[in-house]
Design an enzyme around this catalytic site. Structure first.
Site, PDB file in Angstrom:
ATOM      1  N   CYS A   1      -2.855   0.933   7.378  1.00  0.00           N
ATOM      2  CA  CYS A   1      -2.995   0.357   8.715  1.00  0.00           C
ATOM      3  C   CYS A   1      -3.341   1.422   9.745  1.00  0.00           C
ATOM      4  CB  CYS A   1      -1.716  -0.366   9.117  1.00  0.00           C
ATOM      5  SG  CYS A   1      -0.240   0.665   9.048  1.00  0.00           S
TER       6      CYS A   1
ATOM      7  N   ARG B   1      11.404   3.034   5.305  1.00  0.00           N
ATOM      8  CA  ARG B   1      11.277   3.007   6.761  1.00  0.00           C
ATOM      9  C   ARG B   1      12.039   1.829   7.362  1.00  0.00           C
ATOM     10  NH1 ARG B   1       5.260   3.680   8.907  1.00  0.00           N
ATOM     11  NH2 ARG B   1       5.178   1.413   8.896  1.00  0.00           N
TER      12      ARG B   1
ATOM     13  N   LYS C   1      11.968  -8.477   0.203  1.00  0.00           N
ATOM     14  CA  LYS C   1      10.898  -9.204  -0.471  1.00  0.00           C
ATOM     15  C   LYS C   1       9.743  -8.227  -0.631  1.00  0.00           C
ATOM     16  CE  LYS C   1       7.414 -10.916   0.030  1.00  0.00           C
ATOM     17  NZ  LYS C   1       6.101 -10.472  -0.580  1.00  0.00           N
TER      18      LYS C   1
ATOM     19  N   GLU D   1     -10.299  -4.702  10.296  1.00  0.00           N
ATOM     20  CA  GLU D   1      -9.866  -3.634   9.401  1.00  0.00           C
ATOM     21  C   GLU D   1     -10.731  -3.626   8.145  1.00  0.00           C
ATOM     22  OE1 GLU D   1      -5.414  -2.189   9.200  1.00  0.00           O
ATOM     23  OE2 GLU D   1      -5.466  -4.366   9.109  1.00  0.00           O
TER      24      GLU D   1
ATOM     25  N   ASN E   1       0.788  -1.232   0.000  1.00  0.00           N
ATOM     26  CA  ASN E   1       0.000   0.000   0.000  1.00  0.00           C
ATOM     27  C   ASN E   1       0.819   1.282   0.000  1.00  0.00           C
ATOM     28  OD1 ASN E   1       0.806  -0.702   2.603  1.00  0.00           O
ATOM     29  ND2 ASN E   1      -1.071   0.010   3.573  1.00  0.00           N
TER      30      ASN E   1
ATOM     31  N   SER F   1       1.875  10.061  11.112  1.00  0.00           N
ATOM     32  CA  SER F   1       3.121   9.526  10.573  1.00  0.00           C
ATOM     33  C   SER F   1       4.169  10.619  10.390  1.00  0.00           C
ATOM     34  CB  SER F   1       2.862   8.843   9.228  1.00  0.00           C
ATOM     35  OG  SER F   1       1.919   7.808   9.371  1.00  0.00           O
TER      36      SER F   1
ATOM     37  N   ARG G   1      -7.092   8.611   2.901  1.00  0.00           N
ATOM     38  CA  ARG G   1      -5.743   8.523   2.338  1.00  0.00           C
ATOM     39  C   ARG G   1      -5.522   7.116   1.803  1.00  0.00           C
ATOM     40  NH1 ARG G   1       0.029   8.710   4.874  1.00  0.00           N
ATOM     41  NH2 ARG G   1      -1.017   7.788   6.674  1.00  0.00           N
TER      42      ARG G   1
ATOM     43  N   GLY H   1       2.418  -5.908   7.588  1.00  0.00           N
ATOM     44  CA  GLY H   1       1.312  -6.589   6.942  1.00  0.00           C
ATOM     45  C   GLY H   1       0.253  -6.978   7.954  1.00  0.00           C
TER      46      GLY H   1
ATOM     47  N   GLU I   1       5.030  -4.703  12.217  1.00  0.00           N
ATOM     48  CA  GLU I   1       4.041  -3.622  12.134  1.00  0.00           C
ATOM     49  C   GLU I   1       2.821  -4.250  11.502  1.00  0.00           C
ATOM     50  OE1 GLU I   1       1.528  -1.258  10.934  1.00  0.00           O
ATOM     51  OE2 GLU I   1       2.950  -0.649   9.385  1.00  0.00           O
TER      52      GLU I   1
END
Length: 515
Positions: A322, A193, A208, A419, A185, A479, A316, A266, A288
């Site tokens: 997430c 990061r 990966k 979610e 995403n 963020s 957004r 993920g 995360e």
């Protein structure tokens, strides 16, 4: 490439090779950008095809057009990539921190200079509007800059032992080769990061990338490869293995003693599986994972600001984040007005392909995402929720779902427990601060929470009582490369960004020295 405003002799070039594998079509990308996207594996500083010769397609979610065929990495390719990282490790950890810092700063500059090219690539493979893609490039580049600065700021300790006699010497060293598993995403920001602090700390990496959006990773990897080569640094420091089967590639790596670190972004379900696999080697891990962010609006909130923040926190990347607001918990006194204002604002958002002028909301990433969102909306409506705007998938090509606001969503609706990962804002009521906290914390997740209130005391209490690793007070965006990103409970382990980000790629060593 895209025209650069600096004088030509001063402007760095992308230095990306032509595709190594046949492209199935590149119409959604500017021709000069498409011609410079590598589509192979990067192992030990060399681009090449998969050992199997197989490829997989990467498509534009707005049109369903195939962009490229990308090399489909195998377990054997992953083993070679880890071998290259392992071989590069002794030389890389011996590189002076200042030199690692200057490498990251140079990559930051090149990404910034080619902001439009990266934005076009992100929009093509991810679908988000160009304005959002540009913002992501800026955000992703900021991690390169931040960790370039952190690379020379390793902390240590030297002091007399409290009992006297000996001295205590505490230092940090790179943990070793790291496997970075990134999501689809935010294809540049979620990579930098992880990648920037790993390189700053002295760790070589195997990346990966997500099957759905590997192109941005491949383009950035070539910039790193060329910078490493130009500086006579070990090119095996950065390796990339795209694949259509993540488990087939990551599984063997997690059981390999040469791997020392796993960083994953993920779903919580996949994260749990990876943690179980990592336990065998007792790998250092960063996770995360998923979220179920509450967005609280109290009776004293500035509703104009709350609606503006809600649009950012919800829409957004079409809600595919997430940290997207998942549950809008609004005080009874203002619930109807907030829902009405939010629906009016959402109705003005234009849905469409990210390259089109005036588009605010792009597609979802694939067909099953549309089906999931539609199913959650229908379930809520069947339970009594009211559709204030949206609530359907438009006909035609592309994986679109209309931005949606639902009023009076019952507290036991399925969408409030998981979610949504789509452009749907469910509004639920609360009557007291205690009820608001109970609803907000009533989830296994704890990544982020948002709250709007003018009461300073209440705001401070919320920062102490909300069960979330990140909290936005009167703002819908938390963020920041310079801040620690991560969650509580089932939302993950460790932190990315900020001063803590580099520590995830280091181990602490203590020496007792007798004088």
């Amino acid at each position: 490439m895209t025209t650069i405003t600096r004088p030509v002799e001063e402007a760095p070039t992308m230095s990306v090779p032509a595709p190594l594998l046949p492209a199935s079509g590149s119409a959604p990308l500017p021709p000069d950008v498409a011609a410079h996207v590598p589509t192979g594996l990067l192992v030990g500083g060399t681009w090449g095809p998969s050992s199997s010769g197989e490829t997989f397609e990467v498509a534009d979610p707005a049109t369903e057009e195939v962009l490229f065929d990308v090399a489909d990495g195998t377990p054997e390719d992953a083993d070679r990539a880890l071998g290259a990282a392992w071989d590069a490790w002794p030389a890389w950890r011996a590189v002076a921190p200042r030199e690692r810092s200057e490498l990251l700063r140079a990559v930051y500059q090149r990404v910034t200079n080619h902001r439009e090219d990266f934005a076009a690539l992100i929009t093509a493979e991810c679908g988000k509007p160009l304005a959002e893609a540009r913002a992501e490039v800026d955000y992703g580049a900021d991690f390169l800059r931040w960790f370039a600065e952190q690379a020379v700021r390793f902390e240590g300790l030297y002091r007399p032992a409290p009992a006297g006699g000996a001295r205590q010497l505490v230092s940090r060293r790179p943990v070793g080769p790291a496997l970075l598993v990134t999501p689809w995403n935010f294809p540049i920001a979620m990579l930098t990061r992880k990648l920037a602090p790993a390189l700053a700390a002295g760790c070589p990496v195997v990346i990966k990338p997500a099957r759905l959006t590997p192109l941005t990773t491949l383009a950035l990897a070539e910039i790193l490869r060329s910078e490493l080569a130009d500086r006579d640094l070990p090119v095996g420091v950065v390796n990339v293995v795209p694949t259509s089967s993540a488990s087939a590639v990551t599984g063997p790596l997690l059981s390999d003693p040469r791997l020392r670190k796993l960083s994953f972004t993920g779903s919580t379900a996949v994260g749990r599986t990876l943690l179980e696999a990592a336990a065998g080697q007792v790998l250092k891990t960063s996770m995360e994972l998923g979220g179920n962010a509450p967005f609280l609006v109290f009776e004293d909130a500035d509703l104009d600001a709350a609606v503006e923040g809600a649009l950012v926190a919800k829409l957004r990347n079409t809600g595919q984040s997430c940290v997207a607001a998942n549950r809008f918990l609004v005080h009874d006194a203002v619930a109807d007005e907030f829902a009405s204002r939010l629906a009016t604002a959402v109705a003005k958002r234009r849905l469409g392909r990210g390259t089109e002028d005036g588009v605010d909301v792009g597609p979802l990433i694939e067909e099953k995402a549309v089906e999931k969102v539609g199913g959650l909306v229908q379930d809520a409506v069947d339970d009594g929720a009211r559709v204030l705007v949206g609530g359907e998938a438009p006909a035609g090509r592309g994986f679109f779902y209309a931005p949606t606001v639902l009023g009076d969503v019952p507290a036991d609706a399925a969408m409030l427990g998981e979610e949504i990962f789509g452009p749907v804002a469910p509004v639920t009521r609360f009557g007291s601060d205690e009820e608001a906290l109970r609803l907000a914390n009533g989830t296994e997740y704890g990544l982020v929470a948002y709250a709007y209130t003018r009461d300073v005391g209440r705001a401070l209490r919320l920062t102490e009582e909300l069960e979330a690793g990140m909290i936005g007070i009167n703002r819908g965006l938390v963020s920041d490369a310079s801040a620690p990103f991560g969650g509580l409970k089932q939302s993950g382990l460790g932190r990315e960004g900020g001063e803590a980000g580099i520590e995830e790629y280091q181990e602490t060593v203590y020496a007792a020295v007798q004088l």
